[in-house]
Enzyme design. Structure first.
Site, PDB file in Angstrom:
ATOM      1  N   HIS A  55       0.849  -1.189   0.000  1.00  0.00           N
ATOM      2  CA  HIS A  55       0.000   0.000   0.000  1.00  0.00           C
ATOM      3  C   HIS A  55       0.889   1.245   0.000  1.00  0.00           C
ATOM      4  CE1 HIS A  55      -3.826  -2.031   1.830  1.00  0.00           C
ATOM      5  NE2 HIS A  55      -3.361  -2.675   0.765  1.00  0.00           N
ATOM      6  N   GLU A  57       1.056   3.953   1.795  1.00  0.00           N
ATOM      7  CA  GLU A  57       1.638   4.407   3.062  1.00  0.00           C
ATOM      8  C   GLU A  57       2.743   3.480   3.547  1.00  0.00           C
ATOM      9  OE1 GLU A  57      -1.564   3.486   2.224  1.00  0.00           O
ATOM     10  OE2 GLU A  57      -2.762   3.887   4.007  1.00  0.00           O
ATOM     11  N   CYS A  85      -5.965   1.544   6.016  1.00  0.00           N
ATOM     12  CA  CYS A  85      -6.611   0.316   6.485  1.00  0.00           C
ATOM     13  C   CYS A  85      -5.977  -0.079   7.824  1.00  0.00           C
ATOM     14  CB  CYS A  85      -6.444  -0.789   5.448  1.00  0.00           C
ATOM     15  SG  CYS A  85      -4.752  -1.413   5.285  1.00  0.00           S
ATOM     16  N   CYS A  88      -2.195  -0.956   7.561  1.00  0.00           N
ATOM     17  CA  CYS A  88      -1.358   0.229   7.417  1.00  0.00           C
ATOM     18  C   CYS A  88      -1.307   1.027   8.717  1.00  0.00           C
ATOM     19  CB  CYS A  88      -1.859   1.101   6.271  1.00  0.00           C
ATOM     20  SG  CYS A  88      -1.581   0.329   4.654  1.00  0.00           S
TER      21      CYS A  88
END
Length: 151
Positions: A55, A57, A85, A88
């Protein structure tokens, strides 16, 4: 004298646009050092790397840690175009990010203000300051247009 607030969300949005152009879900993230220097910016790379953890991040945090030569980013800010999410959010806590700025809310998969609310749990070792809704309309438009084009 404290310097005025400077948002780096435009850079995160640029990372999100680039991710979308590569066929990735258009989410972007930027890590900023306490002195205001941008350490890293990344977009989603889950499809290109065949890695569900890639992802935006997480990728930005990985790159910033490499840049700093450290496993933690104490005092650093993270700008991300979509509410992180739960996975993360766990990485954000582990990295000791000081402030999280995000754009669009994610009622379906978010883990900060929705769903798991990772930072609200007593087990959370660290919770950043959270600022939501930064350039939310622009982030929402990127996501909506991306998914509309695929339906």
């Amino acid at each position: 004298m404290q310097s005025p607030f400077l948002s780096h969300m435009d850079q995160a949005l640029d990372q999100a646009r680039r991710a979308g152009e590569r066929g990735e879900v258009p989410v972007g993230a930027v890590v900023v050092a306490p002195d205001g220097r941008v350490l890293a910016g990344r977009g989603n790379e889950t499809r290109s790397l065949n890695d569900p953890s890639a992802h935006a991040e997480v990728q930005a945090i990985r790159a910033a840690c490499a840049e700093m030569g450290a496993e933690r980013l104490a005092g650093c800010d993270l700008y991300v175009t979509l509410e992180p999410c739960a996975a993360c959010a766990g990485v954000i806590a582990a990295a000791r990010i000081a402030r999280l700025y995000f754009g669009a809310a994610d009622p379906k998969s978010g883990g900060v203000m929705h769903g798991a609310r990772v930072f609200a749990h007593p087990q959370a070792h660290h919770a950043p300051e959270i600022y939501d809704g930064i350039s939310a309309a622009a982030a929402e438009t990127l996501l909506r247009d991306f998914f509309r084009a695929r339906r």
